[in-house]
Design a protein around this motif. Structure first.
Motif, PDB file in Angstrom:
ATOM      1  N   GLN A 123     -71.249  27.326  77.490  1.00  0.00           N
ATOM      2  CA  GLN A 123     -71.999  27.774  78.660  1.00  0.00           C
ATOM      3  C   GLN A 123     -72.934  26.687  79.179  1.00  0.00           C
ATOM      4  O   GLN A 123     -72.986  26.424  80.392  1.00  0.00           O
ATOM      5  N   LEU A 124     -73.661  26.047  78.283  1.00  0.00           N
ATOM      6  CA  LEU A 124     -74.655  25.065  78.716  1.00  0.00           C
ATOM      7  C   LEU A 124     -74.014  23.777  79.216  1.00  0.00           C
ATOM      8  O   LEU A 124     -74.472  23.188  80.196  1.00  0.00           O
ATOM      9  N   THR A 125     -72.972  23.338  78.547  1.00  0.00           N
ATOM     10  CA  THR A 125     -72.351  22.077  78.963  1.00  0.00           C
ATOM     11  C   THR A 125     -71.505  22.233  80.225  1.00  0.00           C
ATOM     12  O   THR A 125     -71.212  21.242  80.897  1.00  0.00           O
ATOM     13  N   GLU A 126     -71.095  23.445  80.555  1.00  0.00           N
ATOM     14  CA  GLU A 126     -70.445  23.660  81.845  1.00  0.00           C
ATOM     15  C   GLU A 126     -71.434  23.430  82.984  1.00  0.00           C
ATOM     16  O   GLU A 126     -71.066  22.925  84.049  1.00  0.00           O
ATOM     17  N   ALA A 127     -72.698  23.799  82.746  1.00  0.00           N
ATOM     18  CA  ALA A 127     -73.728  23.597  83.762  1.00  0.00           C
ATOM     19  C   ALA A 127     -74.263  22.169  83.752  1.00  0.00           C
ATOM     20  O   ALA A 127     -74.747  21.681  84.781  1.00  0.00           O
ATOM     21  N   ALA A 128     -74.193  21.498  82.593  1.00  0.00           N
ATOM     22  CA  ALA A 128     -74.665  20.107  82.486  1.00  0.00           C
ATOM     23  C   ALA A 128     -73.620  19.290  81.742  1.00  0.00           C
ATOM     24  O   ALA A 128     -73.834  18.855  80.605  1.00  0.00           O
ATOM     25  N   PRO A 129     -72.464  19.049  82.350  1.00  0.00           N
ATOM     26  CA  PRO A 129     -71.354  18.382  81.651  1.00  0.00           C
ATOM     27  C   PRO A 129     -71.630  16.935  81.280  1.00  0.00           C
ATOM     28  O   PRO A 129     -70.966  16.387  80.396  1.00  0.00           O
ATOM     29  N   TYR A 130     -72.595  16.311  81.907  1.00  0.00           N
ATOM     30  CA  TYR A 130     -72.864  14.899  81.658  1.00  0.00           C
ATOM     31  C   TYR A 130     -73.531  14.651  80.307  1.00  0.00           C
ATOM     32  O   TYR A 130     -73.694  13.498  79.901  1.00  0.00           O
ATOM     33  N   GLU A 147     -73.398  18.559  63.964  1.00  0.00           N
ATOM     34  CA  GLU A 147     -74.477  17.676  64.416  1.00  0.00           C
ATOM     35  C   GLU A 147     -74.328  17.357  65.901  1.00  0.00           C
ATOM     36  O   GLU A 147     -75.293  17.386  66.660  1.00  0.00           O
ATOM     37  N   ARG A 148     -73.116  17.047  66.303  1.00  0.00           N
ATOM     38  CA  ARG A 148     -72.877  16.707  67.694  1.00  0.00           C
ATOM     39  C   ARG A 148     -73.114  17.907  68.599  1.00  0.00           C
ATOM     40  O   ARG A 148     -73.700  17.775  69.671  1.00  0.00           O
ATOM     41  N   CYS A 149     -72.683  19.084  68.161  1.00  0.00           N
ATOM     42  CA  CYS A 149     -72.892  20.300  68.946  1.00  0.00           C
ATOM     43  C   CYS A 149     -74.380  20.561  69.150  1.00  0.00           C
ATOM     44  O   CYS A 149     -74.824  20.874  70.263  1.00  0.00           O
ATOM     45  N   VAL A 150     -75.166  20.425  68.073  1.00  0.00           N
ATOM     46  CA  VAL A 150     -76.613  20.659  68.171  1.00  0.00           C
ATOM     47  C   VAL A 150     -77.256  19.667  69.140  1.00  0.00           C
ATOM     48  O   VAL A 150     -78.076  20.040  69.984  1.00  0.00           O
ATOM     49  N   ILE A 151     -76.882  18.393  69.026  1.00  0.00           N
ATOM     50  CA  ILE A 151     -77.444  17.373  69.908  1.00  0.00           C
ATOM     51  C   ILE A 151     -77.121  17.665  71.368  1.00  0.00           C
ATOM     52  O   ILE A 151     -77.990  17.595  72.247  1.00  0.00           O
ATOM     53  N   GLU A 152     -75.874  18.032  71.641  1.00  0.00           N
ATOM     54  CA  GLU A 152     -75.474  18.277  73.026  1.00  0.00           C
ATOM     55  C   GLU A 152     -76.086  19.553  73.575  1.00  0.00           C
ATOM     56  O   GLU A 152     -76.431  19.623  74.764  1.00  0.00           O
ATOM     57  N   VAL A 153     -76.255  20.573  72.735  1.00  0.00           N
ATOM     58  CA  VAL A 153     -76.944  21.791  73.181  1.00  0.00           C
ATOM     59  C   VAL A 153     -78.390  21.477  73.550  1.00  0.00           C
ATOM     60  O   VAL A 153     -78.894  21.911  74.598  1.00  0.00           O
ATOM     61  N   GLU A 154     -79.072  20.710  72.693  1.00  0.00           N
ATOM     62  CA  GLU A 154     -80.474  20.387  72.975  1.00  0.00           C
ATOM     63  C   GLU A 154     -80.596  19.473  74.204  1.00  0.00           C
ATOM     64  O   GLU A 154     -81.530  19.624  75.003  1.00  0.00           O
ATOM     65  N   ASP A 155     -79.663  18.544  74.370  1.00  0.00           N
ATOM     66  CA  ASP A 155     -79.681  17.702  75.572  1.00  0.00           C
ATOM     67  C   ASP A 155     -79.431  18.531  76.824  1.00  0.00           C
ATOM     68  O   ASP A 155     -80.046  18.297  77.876  1.00  0.00           O
ATOM     69  N   ALA A 156     -78.531  19.501  76.734  1.00  0.00           N
ATOM     70  CA  ALA A 156     -78.270  20.379  77.875  1.00  0.00           C
ATOM     71  C   ALA A 156     -79.507  21.210  78.217  1.00  0.00           C
ATOM     72  O   ALA A 156     -79.819  21.411  79.395  1.00  0.00           O
ATOM     73  N   CYS A 157     -80.212  21.681  77.189  1.00  0.00           N
ATOM     74  CA  CYS A 157     -81.450  22.441  77.438  1.00  0.00           C
ATOM     75  C   CYS A 157     -82.472  21.573  78.161  1.00  0.00           C
ATOM     76  O   CYS A 157     -83.154  22.042  79.080  1.00  0.00           O
ATOM     77  N   LEU A 158     -82.589  20.320  77.743  1.00  0.00           N
ATOM     78  CA  LEU A 158     -83.508  19.396  78.416  1.00  0.00           C
ATOM     79  C   LEU A 158     -83.122  19.209  79.883  1.00  0.00           C
ATOM     80  O   LEU A 158     -83.978  19.200  80.769  1.00  0.00           O
ATOM     81  N   ALA A 159     -81.818  19.067  80.124  1.00  0.00           N
ATOM     82  CA  ALA A 159     -81.367  18.873  81.503  1.00  0.00           C
ATOM     83  C   ALA A 159     -81.588  20.123  82.345  1.00  0.00           C
ATOM     84  O   ALA A 159     -81.983  20.038  83.516  1.00  0.00           O
ATOM     85  N   LEU A 160     -81.359  21.282  81.767  1.00  0.00           N
ATOM     86  CA  LEU A 160     -81.468  22.535  82.524  1.00  0.00           C
ATOM     87  C   LEU A 160     -82.914  22.923  82.807  1.00  0.00           C
ATOM     88  O   LEU A 160     -83.159  23.767  83.675  1.00  0.00           O
ATOM     89  N   ARG A 161     -83.860  22.337  82.087  1.00  0.00           N
ATOM     90  CA  ARG A 161     -85.265  22.608  82.383  1.00  0.00           C
ATOM     91  C   ARG A 161     -85.616  22.236  83.829  1.00  0.00           C
ATOM     92  O   ARG A 161     -86.546  22.798  84.419  1.00  0.00           O
ATOM     93  N   GLU A 162     -84.877  21.299  84.393  1.00  0.00           N
ATOM     94  CA  GLU A 162     -85.185  20.833  85.743  1.00  0.00           C
ATOM     95  C   GLU A 162     -84.813  21.851  86.822  1.00  0.00           C
ATOM     96  O   GLU A 162     -85.081  21.631  88.000  1.00  0.00           O
TER      97      GLU A 162
END
Length: 269
Positions: A123-130, A147-162
């Motif tokens: 769900q999150l990476t569909e909204a922030a695929p980069y 580990e990779r999943c956790v990192i990408e989820v947290e990066d997506a959360c950071l991006a979606l804050r905007e």
């Protein structure tokens, strides 16, 4: 030639010293192990070497008594020797088996956590695929994939804050409390609320600027707490009716405000 009893006593003393040293090393390593089964394995190995040292010690005692007084106690010696040998073998066998079992348990736990986080990741990476890394990872490398999943989820959360403001986070927390969500789950459910709203705004390209963004609940946590938090957020994001109702109300509110703005613009014209 050295008498047999003397060689036996010297060998027993050496065995006792070796077993004592091994016991000290195994039991000292318990506090350094990072898993419960690892600690238990080292503990059983330490117990086994301790029992082994007691076995060697009782052999020395019986040999010494026989040399000093000429008296032997074969029945008692056989009972102690058999009991200590069996207990030593059992403890060492259990201690050897537990560390590999610990690895298997960690693997299964990582696979279970990955399976629970994967839908949120989608769900999150569909909204922030980069935020998704391009390098592929083998399916059998479960811990690395987690580990990779956790990192990408947290990066997506950071991006979606905007796409949401801190006011949205405040409204989510207030709404969650009004809906009677348990206190230990309220922060995670509120996080899921604003994330769902942010995903919807990201799909519409409604990035905000010049506002304060909401904080991330995962920040500052240790590893175990981090995974527990993300699992709770994922569960709320995907299945909580409170989250769905919050997003529905926010969407209705935004649509109403946009309609009102359009009517005002039409009247002005």
């Amino acid at each position: 030639l050295i008498p047999t009893t003397t060689r036996s006593r010297n060998g027993g003393a050496s065995s006792t010293i070796a077993m004592v040293v091994a016991t000290w090393l195994f039991l000292g390593g318990v506090r350094h192990s990072r898993t419960l089964l690892g600690k238990a394995g080292l503990g059983f190995l330490g117990l086994g070497t301790l029992l082994g040292s007691l076995y060697a010690l009782q052999r020395i005692v019986f040999v010494t008594v026989q040399l000093a007084s000429g008296t032997s106690y074969p029945a008692l010696e056989n009972l102690l020797s058999t009991t200590l040998k069996q207990a030593t073998v059992l403890s060492v066998a259990v201690g050897v088996c537990l560390p590999p079992l610990s690895v298997a348990v960690e693997y299964v736990a990582a696979w279970s956590t990955l399976r629970k986080l994967r839908p949120l990741w989608v769900q999150l990476t569909e909204a922030a695929p980069y935020v998704v890394l391009a390098t592929s990872v083998g399916r059998w490398r479960v811990r690395f994939r987690l580990e990779r999943c956790v990192i990408e989820v947290e990066d997506a959360c950071l991006a979606l804050r905007e796409y949401v403001s801190v006011d949205m986070h405040t409204k989510a927390r207030r709404f969650v409390r009004q809906e009677g969500v348990a206190a230990q789950l309220s922060d995670a459910v509120a996080e899921a609320c604003w994330l769902r709203a942010a995903v919807q705004s990201a799909r519409n390209g409604e990035r905000l600027q010049g506002v304060e963004y909401p904080p991330l609940g995962v920040t500052g946590r240790d590893r175990a707490s981090e995974l527990s938090w993300l699992r709770t957020v994922a569960r709320a994001y995907l299945s909580s009716p409170v989250v769905s109702e919050f997003v529905r109300q926010e969407h209705s509110s935004i649509s109403h405000e946009q309609g009102a703005s359009e009517r005002i613009s039409s009247n002005d014209n």
